[in-house]
Design a protein around this motif. Structure first.
Motif, short mmCIF file in Angstrom:
data_model
loop_
_atom_site.label_atom_id
_atom_site.label_comp_id
_atom_site.label_asym_id
_atom_site.label_seq_id
_atom_site.Cartn_x
_atom_site.Cartn_y
_atom_site.Cartn_z
N LEU B 41 0.87 -1.17 0.00
CA LEU B 41 0.00 0.00 0.00
C LEU B 41 0.91 1.22 0.00
N SER B 42 0.75 2.07 -1.00
CA SER B 42 1.60 3.26 -1.10
C SER B 42 0.73 4.49 -1.09
N ILE B 43 1.21 5.54 -0.47
CA ILE B 43 0.49 6.81 -0.50
C ILE B 43 1.33 7.81 -1.29
N TRP B 44 0.73 8.37 -2.31
CA TRP B 44 1.38 9.41 -3.12
C TRP B 44 0.76 10.74 -2.80
N PHE B 45 1.56 11.78 -3.01
CA PHE B 45 1.05 13.13 -2.82
C PHE B 45 0.70 13.70 -4.19
N SER B 46 -0.21 14.66 -4.19
CA SER B 46 -0.68 15.15 -5.50
C SER B 46 0.32 16.12 -6.11
N ARG B 47 0.76 17.11 -5.35
CA ARG B 47 1.68 18.09 -5.92
C ARG B 47 2.67 18.49 -4.87
N PRO B 48 3.92 18.19 -4.98
CA PRO B 48 4.53 17.43 -6.06
C PRO B 48 4.11 15.97 -6.01
N SER B 49 4.07 15.36 -7.15
CA SER B 49 3.61 13.99 -7.23
C SER B 49 4.74 13.05 -6.82
N VAL B 50 4.82 12.83 -5.53
CA VAL B 50 5.90 11.98 -5.02
C VAL B 50 5.32 10.91 -4.10
N LEU B 51 6.08 9.88 -3.95
CA LEU B 51 5.69 8.81 -3.05
C LEU B 51 6.01 9.25 -1.63
N ILE B 52 5.02 9.15 -0.74
CA ILE B 52 5.25 9.57 0.64
C ILE B 52 5.66 8.36 1.47
N VAL B 53 4.86 7.35 1.40
CA VAL B 53 5.11 6.21 2.29
C VAL B 53 4.59 4.94 1.62
N SER B 54 5.20 3.88 1.94
CA SER B 54 4.79 2.60 1.36
C SER B 54 4.83 1.52 2.44
N TYR B 55 3.77 0.76 2.51
CA TYR B 55 3.66 -0.30 3.51
C TYR B 55 3.71 -1.63 2.77
N ILE B 56 4.68 -2.44 3.15
CA ILE B 56 4.83 -3.72 2.45
C ILE B 56 4.54 -4.84 3.45
N GLU B 57 3.60 -5.62 3.06
CA GLU B 57 3.10 -6.67 3.94
C GLU B 57 4.16 -7.76 4.13
N SER B 58 4.15 -8.33 5.30
CA SER B 58 5.06 -9.47 5.51
C SER B 58 4.48 -10.69 4.81
N VAL B 59 5.33 -11.66 4.58
CA VAL B 59 4.90 -12.82 3.82
C VAL B 59 3.85 -13.61 4.57
N LYS B 60 3.96 -13.59 5.88
CA LYS B 60 3.01 -14.35 6.68
C LYS B 60 1.62 -13.73 6.59
N ALA B 61 1.60 -12.43 6.79
CA ALA B 61 0.31 -11.74 6.74
C ALA B 61 -0.29 -11.84 5.35
N ALA B 62 0.55 -11.74 4.37
CA ALA B 62 0.03 -11.83 3.01
C ALA B 62 -0.62 -13.16 2.76
N ALA B 63 -0.04 -14.18 3.30
CA ALA B 63 -0.61 -15.51 3.13
C ALA B 63 -1.94 -15.61 3.85
N GLN B 64 -2.02 -14.92 4.98
CA GLN B 64 -3.26 -15.01 5.74
C GLN B 64 -4.39 -14.20 5.10
N PHE B 65 -4.07 -12.96 4.68
CA PHE B 65 -5.12 -12.07 4.19
C PHE B 65 -5.41 -12.23 2.70
N GLY B 66 -4.42 -12.72 2.02
CA GLY B 66 -4.56 -12.71 0.56
C GLY B 66 -4.08 -11.37 0.01
N PHE B 67 -4.04 -11.27 -1.31
CA PHE B 67 -3.54 -10.03 -1.94
C PHE B 67 -4.51 -8.89 -1.74
N TYR B 68 -3.94 -7.70 -1.75
CA TYR B 68 -4.78 -6.51 -1.63
C TYR B 68 -5.65 -6.35 -2.89
N GLN B 69 -6.81 -5.81 -2.70
CA GLN B 69 -7.70 -5.66 -3.86
C GLN B 69 -8.27 -4.26 -4.04
#
Lengths: 386, 1414
Positions: B41-69
């Protein structure tokens, strides 16, 4: 009282070498019913085009010249178009007499056409920081035993340097050797001068030839820049593209300014090595940190003066670029999949930066004067009462 | 309206990852964007259009929740909910948004004197620092199909047919409700069947859902493709309080998007079309409003192959909708279905070499703030391909794939958010950082001329002097101004204001189009086109303490702003004066009681629409008492509208109008225009309120004007509406003719719909024009650019367009039997430059429709239209132009309605409208037998000859020949040679299939072979075949007849033109006519006629008049001497020609000095004298004054008597001729002498004719011309010719008699000729002697001798040397002007060595330049 109205129907912008037409209307505004109404008389009226040159004292050192001042008294029957104007008259056309002994009955109005080819060898209208060239049509008229009254209609002249000479009959594909054919030829020729100039403009400015530049600084490559042409007409957009994805150095921000440089020729400079005056005419500013590719489009205003050169001044155009680049060519972080822990990546709070600039000369040419007329500050119409 | 510009911008995620983002979700204000990839999950800003923060799921959680939709923001941006594949809702806290912490803040090296690129960079150009924290996940135990954020709740649809309502804060057990879909009763409308579910919903779930605030309900697409709308019957969503309605007969829905402002639901279908529904307010049923579909006409190869609709996105202001399909592509429609852009066609779909591109496939998209950007996530495969292209072209710097986001840029019309009156008359578009204005519009001239009566003169008001003869001058230029040019004036928004207040929300232009105001997040700024300067708040605190809420408008030179003041925490109405500093100290501030939603200005009133659904009227008054002008505002009236408006946000615009002659309020609500009529009984007091009237549905924009013009009442008092796909409508007033029975008519109006091809942005009332804008594209592929974006997308520009609509309205009126109204309307517009075009269009459209109709039309309109047009003088022209533009097959139908073309042709001839007659000829030629068309052509040809319409004559010659050859050889040969001189208006001769086999010949004789006229005819006609011979003979006969006619009437000048223009073999003809018509009967009248025709002054005898020039001072003398200058300047050019036969060497300086001294007084006097003769010709001389150099040279000659006019005080004029040291008297003498000659051109023409006559042996004419030229050599030569035995005695006799008559006339009436006659006296004597002895030689003595003995003594002496004198002086002058052409030489060979075309091949390498930054 007589009202004099001069009006350029085509608009107040002309290309040098083009025929300027102006209608000058003299009206006796009195109603013929009014009791005090009487006929009005004008001794003569005459018109001519002139170009006034004015230079800033502390930038331009002009050679001393003979002090030819306006020696005529007001009562003289002499039209000096530049009388009372600042600067010196660098160019004028021969005066043309509109009429002598005009008599206007109450309510009567008479219109005289004035037409003259705008001199092709003159400077363009230009209002710079050091030098000004101003064109005016001056109409002088005089009542008997009264001072001359001047009506001035300022207008703008665009010069297409390198435009072919005004066509002599030889240039025509068919030479009119019969003198009875000349009349229409002459009238067509004037229109053709403009046409030819516009054709030439279109040909030179519509050809695309992309230029690519690798923008690099001492730390590495910043971006690739592409501009599709370097010759533009007034009113056109300058379009260029940046590709940052191939750069090694992150670029935080860039700006592109459209600038004109006004340089006084060396022999007239007030101080040796005097700086060139730079004027900005538009700027594109963009943050491009996480941008892979972007473009800018800078409009060239219709009211600016295209590049030119006279013996006093040279005007050049350029694009001025500024780049804010990171000092460390940081390798972009790689997100490894299937990490056992949650990763939260956040952008850096501070980035050490350098700024760099670069100039790219471009050419700016005139455009169709009718188009430039729409945004002219002049109206092409002026009036006085005498 | 929205327009795509430039290329998209490509953003690149700085994180290298194998995953691609596939979903984008904007926050409520669209400042943040949440991007989802499978585990990120990444949050971008509108102006300037830059990436602010990105959350990367751990492999375990990903297996439990499934892919983001899917993701959804909480309305206050503090949380993001993410739905995962395994039925979990993950809630993330977005932290730090309110801290003053920023990212990517640049740190400049210490001590280095660097310049900051932007002064305010630190604050404005940085993205806020955010972080993400996951809260407890919620397990919904079924795949999630849809997420919808409500104010406090999150609504989730799951694949098991449930609707979950989750509370944003108290997630988990207590705030959770689940509603089973099967329990919701569905029906076709809310009134019928209230009990129980009427449809089988077992096993069905909601596939897509969106909540509509203003409808208070959910638009849903069910998994079986059915469409519905679920509305809660109470304030909370509970299972038993829901009620659903169906859309009938649809079962292929795929997705939905709702429009809150217009209360519309757009459902995408598997068929590829979008169905837009509204809710019927009375029954509550779903009603189809319109469809959004690609038409087979515009998208023939894709319209049915788009696949299902994938995504629908309404713009933030809900005025446009973006649609994409499974196959890709983006398509933009206005709210009521006007199609704006589609990337599936034209340049978007094809490369410049014609190959088809793959359409851009889109996995997700979202509008950015204020709709300036569209963020698009391209579909993965598409992006892969793009990356591969990268790989092919350049070595990839980064081996791994990186996420890309495309940002499309849009500009939009200011009307979409700020529909104030002045924005409606100007086209004003705003982009993210710039404004686009139309320039050169007639409205500007109208309004500006109102303001400054003397500065503008409307081009169409130009005096008759200016209109003909050149049809390209002002009139057509005005037309092209209105219709032709496509340029914008682009104003960049001040960067200081923009950087701190991005995005721009409102923009307004004043009615003169000279001032613009823009408002962004805070404050506002304004710009004047005249000074080209922006004005910003001097005090930045004042700027930041206000935000514009209800819009901006201009009232004369005040900016009217409805704003919120943060310091006082209240809503205010402020007026700022334009010319004073932008400061609250100069503002007039009025407190308002409720939030303002809309603002408008009408005359001296402000109208506000407030959030409490009421309308407020304020009056504005200008105050000039203070040091700077101010304005005072006074509340007039408040009217509550809450009874009529369900929700304040639904009102799109409020306008006060003068429509219906009373003052009224127009209130634009969604889907309808309500018109409130308030009588003007007491306009300044309370306006009585009347309930609204619904005028029209599906209205996007409304135009009215507050101007009034008695002459154009129809257009100015009408109400114009644009209705999306339905085109435009006009609510037209109907007026009684001649003001009969005004009462019965007064309130009559009629609503007329009409279609236009552009999206209307401004209505120019007086000009009967609609202005709009369209997207244009330019391809930049194949330019050697390695950047795939430029190859993938064309560069988009916006061009302004305009359209005439008058013909639609006129036709509609005619259909409705309102011919009188149509006539009044048309007459009020008859002065418009494109009015002829309007009429033509009207005939054309009706003709095409009726003549091509399969069934017979019971009540055809064409006769009515034809009758209508006969009311205008343009009737003949209109009909023929229309006929020329339609197929031949329709002509019979057309002329059956309008009349026989033969009659029309004759009417044209009667009206002297030859060009139109010529157009009819082509019709006749196709509809009649050749004999008839020849007869008419002959008629026209003769008239054209008489009027000197040479172009037409040339065409007629060709036409007549073509008829002749067409008789023999059919089918006619197609034209093979292009006509060398194409002349406007006659293209049809070329385009029609008339035989032009001889056109080259006839033209060639006209233009190329002019020199042949000196030789005998070479028999060009002899080579023709028999048929041609007959035709040529016929034409030649006519030409001969005309030439005879001219010569009989002594119209030599016309004859010269005639021969030159038509290539008439003058010499050959004259040879034949030598002893017939080419004789001169009356020498004196011939001479007089020549003087008149060639503007040749009668010679002036320098009579020793007594008035001294010095006594006569004053302006008159100087002016006349200037006149002389211009004449003499021309003659000077020819002086070498004049002297050519004798070629006297210019050596007579000493002699001339003596002469000068002797005749000084006399000559100056005579110059005065001559000036008294010249006035009648002065105009001609003036127009010939062209050469500067000549002017100077003569200037010095006249300066000396009077104070100079030209040279003095002008330092550029260096008088070259001062070296000649000619005395004043000499030069005056010369100028006087030269004044006796006519204009240069006439002289050349006369010389030319002289040669022609000489060649042809027409001695009498030669003598006449010799006389007028006063060329003694000619006379001598002619008289010597007379000795030739071949010369018939009648000629000799005639010459002799003629000369005698001239002499007698000269003695009696024109003494100026006497010196010349004296000069040739010996020859005359000789002539007399050789022929007969009857004539007394004394007759050639100056007749005035006896009476003015003393004077003529001097005369006789002066006259002879004067000729010499001219030469003597002129020669050196001629030398001084070497560049001037030798005037005597007519047959100048055309220069064959024209400079070769300079093909400057700037071999611009497309290589790569390296440049190092300094």
């Amino acid at each position: 009282m007589i009202e004099v109205v001069a009006s350029m129907a085509r608009g107040p912008v002309f290309l040098a070498g083009e025929l300027m037409e102006c209608l000058i209307t003299f009206t006796n505004p009195m109603s013929h019913l009014s009791t005090s109404a009487s006929s009005e008389m004008l001794a003569w009226a005459s018109a001519q085009i002139h170009c006034q040159f004015h230079a800033s004292e502390n930038r331009v050192a002009l050679p001393a010249r003979g002090n030819k001042q306006d020696v005529q008294a007001d009562s003289d029957t002499v039209l000096i178009p530049s009388r009372g104007e600042r600067g010196q008259c660098v160019l004028d056309t021969p005066p043309k007499i509109l009429f002598c002994d005009l008599r206007l009955d109450p309510g009567e109005s008479k219109t005289f056409p004035y037409s003259e080819v705008v001199p092709i060898d003159g400077p363009p209208s230009f209002r710079g920081q050091a030098v000004k060239y101003v064109y005016k049509l001056t109409i002088g008229c005089q009542r008997v035993n009264s001072p001359i009254k001047l009506l001035r209609v300022p207008f703008r002249v665009l010069v297409l340097q390198g435009m072919p000479e005004p066509p002599f009959p030889q240039d025509e594909e068919v030479s009119p050797s019969n003198p009875f054919l000349e009349e229409e030829e002459a009238s067509r020729r004037d229109a053709r001068a403009l046409e030819r100039a516009l054709d030439m403009l279109m040909v030179t400015t519509s050809r695309r030839c992309p230029h690519m530049f690798n923008i690099t600084n001492m730390r590495g490559k910043v971006a690739k820049f592409c501009i599709f042409k370097t010759v533009y007409r007034l009113g056109e957009d300058i379009v260029g593209t940046f590709n940052f994805s191939e750069g090694d150095i992150p670029c935080l921000q860039y700006s592109v300014s459209l600038q004109s440089e006004e340089e006084i020729q060396e022999q007239y400079q007030r101080r040796p090595g005097q700086a060139i005056s730079v004027t900005g005419h538009g700027r594109h500013l963009e943050s491009c940190l996480h941008t892979a590719s972007s473009h800018f489009s800078l409009p060239i205003p219709l009211n600016v003066t295209p590049g030119f050169s006279t013996d006093t001044v040279t005007l050049r155009w350029r694009l001025h670029f500024e780049f804010v680049t990171a000092r460390d060519p940081t390798e972009p972080p790689t997100v490894l999949q299937n990490q056992s822990e949650v990763t939260v990546w956040a952008g850096a709070e501070h980035v050490d930066v350098d700024t760099f600039s670069w100039n790219l000369p471009i050419k700016v040419l005139p455009t169709n004067p009718a188009l430039a007329s729409y945004v002219s500050q002049f109206t092409g119409t002026n009036s006085i009462s005498i | 309206m929205y327009f795509l510009t430039g290329w998209p911008r490509r953003l690149l995620c700085p994180l290298r990852s194998a995953e691609e983002p596939f979903h984008i979700q904007p926050s409520s204000q669209r400042f943040y964007f949440a991007l989802l990839s499978e585990t990120q999950l990444s949050i971008w800003f509108s102006r300037p259009s830059v990436l602010i923060v990105s959350y990367i799921e751990s492999v375990k959680a990903a297996a439990q929740f499934g892919f983001y939709q899917k993701a959804e923001w909480k309305p206050d941006d503090s949380m993001v909910a993410v739905a995962t594949a395994k039925g979990y809702i993950l809630l993330f806290d977005v932290l730090g948004g309110r801290d003053e912490k920023y990212l990517y803040e640049p740190v400049y090296p210490k001590g280095s004197p660097r310049v900051k690129v932007t002064p305010g960079y630190k604050e404005e150009q940085c993205a806020p620092a955010l972080s993400l924290e996951m809260k407890k996940p919620v397990d919904l135990e079924a795949p999630i199909t849809s997420l919808q954020s409500l104010q406090e709740d999150l609504l989730v649809c799951t694949a098991d047919g449930y609707l979950h309502v989750l509370h944003w804060d108290g997630l988990g057990s207590n705030g959770r409700k689940a509603i089973c879909l099967t329990t919701i009763p569905f029906s076709l409308d809310l009134q019928s069947a209230r009990g129980g579910p009427s449809l089988d919903l077992e096993g069905v779930h909601i596939r897509c859902m969106e909540y509509c605030v203003t409808l208070d309900g959910f638009a849903v697409v069910l998994s079986d493709g059915r469409l519905g709308f679920i509305t809660p019957l109470s304030n909370t969503i509970t299972a038993d309080q829901l009620q659903g309605v169906w859309a009938a007969d649809v079962c292929d829905g795929t997705c939905v998007a709702v429009n809150n402002k217009y209360r519309l639901m757009a459902f995408g279908c598997a068929s590829g079309s979008v169905l837009v529904y509204m809710i019927d307010t009375t029954t509550g049923s779903m009603q189809l409003s319109h469809r959004l579909e690609l038409t087979p006409k515009h998208y023939p190869d894709i319209y049915n192959k788009t696949g299902p609709v994938k995504l629908i996105c309404w713009s933030p202001d809900y005025s446009v909708v973006m649609v994409t399909w499974e196959c890709g592509g983006l398509s933009l429609w206005s709210v009521f279905g006007a199609h704006l852009i589609c990337t599936l066609g034209e340049d978007f779909a094809y490369q410049s070499d014609g190959t088809k591109k793959d359409p851009l496939k889109i996995s997700s998209m979202s509008w950015g703030a204020e709709g300036y950007h569209l963020w698009v996530l391209p579909y993965r495969q598409e992006r892969r391909r793009q990356e591969e292209q990268d790989v092919e072209m350049v070595s990839p710097p980064h081996p791994s794939l990186q996420a890309g986001i495309l940002q499309f840029h849009f500009i939009k019309s200011a009307l979409t958010v700020n529909p104030c009156t002045s924005n409606q008359e100007q086209v004003l578009l705003h982009g993210e950082d710039r404004l686009y204005l139309t320039c050169g519009d007639p409205t500007q001239i109208h309004s500006a001329s109102d303001a400054h009566p003397h500065t503008h003169l409307h081009p169409r008001d130009s005096s008759p002097l200016h209109q003909p003869p050149n049809p390209d001058s002002p009139l057509s230029q005005g037309l092209s101004t209105l219709l032709g040019h496509k340029h914008w004036q682009v104003v960049q928004i001040h960067s200081t204001y923009l950087e701190s207040n991005w995005p721009i929300r409102f923009a307004a232009i004043d009615s003169a189009g000279q001032c613009i105001a823009v408002a962004g997040r805070r404050g506002f700024a304004h710009y004047s086109l005249f000074t080209r300067k922006w004005k910003l708040f001097g005090n930045i605190t004042q700027e930041q303490n206000m935000t514009v809420t209800g819009g901006l408008a201009w009232w004369s030179d005040f900016v009217v702003v409805a704003c919120y003041n943060f310091t006082d925490q209240q809503e205010q109405l402020r007026l700022y004066q334009r010319s004073s500093n932008l400061d609250n100290a100069f503002a007039s501030v009025t407190k308002l009681h409720s939030d303002t939603l809309l603002l408008n200005v009408f005359r001296n009133m402000i109208i506000l629409f407030r959030a409490d659904c009421s309308i407020c009227l304020y009056s504005i008054e200008r105050r000039n008492d203070g040091p700077c002008p101010s304005a005072s505002v006074e509340l007039l009236q408040e009217v509550s509208m809450s009874r009529y408006i369900p929700h304040p946000a639904l009102v799109v615009s409020v306008t006060l109008t003068s429509v219906r002659t009373e003052t009224g309020i127009t209130l634009k609500a969604p889907q309808q225009v309500a018109h409130h009529v308030e009588s003007d009984a007491c306009r300044q007091q309370e306006l009585p309120f009347c309930p609204p009237v619904v005028l029209a549905q599906c209205v996007e924009n409304v135009w009215t004007t507050c101007r009034s013009n008695k002459k154009k009442r129809h257009l100015l008092e009408a109400l114009w509406l644009s209705c999306g796909e339905a085109g435009m409508k006009v609510w037209l007033p109907l007026f009684p003719r001649d003001h009969r029975k005004p009462h019965s008519f007064l309130s009559r109006r009629i609503m007329l719909p009409f279609h236009i091809n552009i999206y209307p942005l401004a209505v120019l009332f007086e000009d009967a024009l609609v202005l709009g804008a369209t997207n244009e594209t330019v391809l930049y592929d194949g330019q050697g650019s390695s950047e795939p974006l430029e190859a993938l997308f064309p560069y988009c520009t916006v061009e302004r367009t305009s359209q005439i609509y008058l013909h639609h309205i006129l036709r509609q009126l005619l259909v409705r039997n309102l011919g009188e109204q149509a006539l009044m309307l048309a007459q009020s517009c008859a002065s418009l430059p494109y009015f002829p075009h309007v009429l033509e269009l009207m005939v054309h459209v009706v003709l095409e429709e009726e003549a091509t109709s399969r069934e017979p039309i019971p009540d055809p309109l064409l006769p009515t239209v034809a009758k209508f047009i006969t009311e205008f003088p343009l009737f003949l022209q209109t009909i023929v132009h229309c006929a020329r533009k339609t197929e031949y097959a329709l002509w019979n139908y057309l002329f059956a309605a309008v009349g026989n073309p033969k009659d029309l042709f004759e009417e044209c001839l009667m009206a002297q409208d030859l060009d139109t007659a010529a157009s009819y000829l082509i019709i006749l030629q196709n509809m009649e037998v050749p004999a008839v068309s020849r007869q008419h052509a002959t008629l026209l040809f003769n008239t054209a000859l008489e009027q000197g319409k040479w172009d037409l004559c040339r065409h007629m010659i060709r036409f007549l020949k073509a008829i002749g050859s067409g008789e023999m050889e059919s089918p006619p040969t197609t034209p093979s040679t292009q006509e060398p001189s194409s002349t406007g208006g006659f293209e049809f001769f070329r385009n029609r299939s008339i035989s032009l086999s001889q056109s080259a010949d006839s033209i060639a004789t006209g233009k190329f072979n002019l020199q042949k006229t000196f030789s005998m005819p070479t028999g060009a006609s002899a080579k023709g075949r028999d048929v041609e011979c007959a035709e040529n003979m016929y034409i030649d006969m006519m030409l001969w007849r005309h030439a005879r006619h001219l010569l009989e009437q002594v119209r030599l000048r016309d004859l010269g033109c005639f021969s030159a223009q038509l290539g008439f073999e003058l010499i050959g003809w004259l040879c034949r006519e030598r002893n017939r018509v080419a004789r001169v009967d009356d020498f004196v009248s011939a001479l007089k006629k020549l003087h008149k025709d060639f503007l040749w002054p009668f010679p002036v005898i320098p009579v020793g008049s007594l008035n001294s020039p010095l006594k006569n001072g004053g302006c008159r003398t100087v002016l006349s001497s200037q006149l002389l200058k211009s004449q003499s300047a021309d003659s000077l050019l020819n002086s070498d020609m004049d002297t050519a036969p004798t070629s006297t060497a210019p050596t007579n300086h000493t002699w001339m000095d003596g002469l000068g001294q002797r005749s000084k007084d006399m000559d100056t006097a005579s110059s005065v004298h001559s000036s008294q003769h010249s006035p009648q010709t002065q105009d001609a001389f003036l127009s010939l004054l062209t050469n500067k150099v000549e002017e100077y040279s003569i200037g010095s000659a006249t300066d000396l008597t009077e104070t100079s006019s030209v040279v003095d005080g002008d330092w550029t004029m260096v008088d070259e001729n001062s070296t000649l040291s000619l005395s004043q008297a000499e030069l005056e003498h010369i100028s006087m002498e030269l004044a006796n000659k006519g204009p240069h051109k006439s002289q050349v023409q006369l010389r030319y004719l002289l040669h022609v006559f000489m060649e042809a042996g027409c001695l009498e004419w030669c003598v006449v011309i010799g006389l007028i030229l006063r060329d003694a050599n000619v006379i001598k030569q002619m008289i010597s010719f007379l000795d030739n035995p071949e010369v018939p005695p009648e000629t000799v006799q005639s010459v002799r008699n003629g000369l005698l008559a001239v002499d007698a006339w000269a003695s009696a009436d024109c003494l100026g000729y006497k010196p010349f006659l004296n000069l040739i006296q010996p020859q005359l004597q000789q002539l007399m002697e050789s022929t007969s002895e009857q004539v007394q030689p004394e007759a050639f003595q100056p007749a005035s001798q006896a009476s003015k003995l003393s004077a003529s003594e001097g005369l006789g002496g002066a006259a002879v040397p004067r000729v010499e004198d001219t030469r003597g002086v002129a020669a050196p002058l001629g030398l001084a002007l070497p560049s001037l052409e030798p005037a005597g030489a007519f047959p100048r060979p055309p220069s064959e060595d024209s400079p070769p075309e300079q093909t400057e091949e700037q071999a611009e390498e497309e290589g790569t330049y390296d440049c190092t930054l300094s």
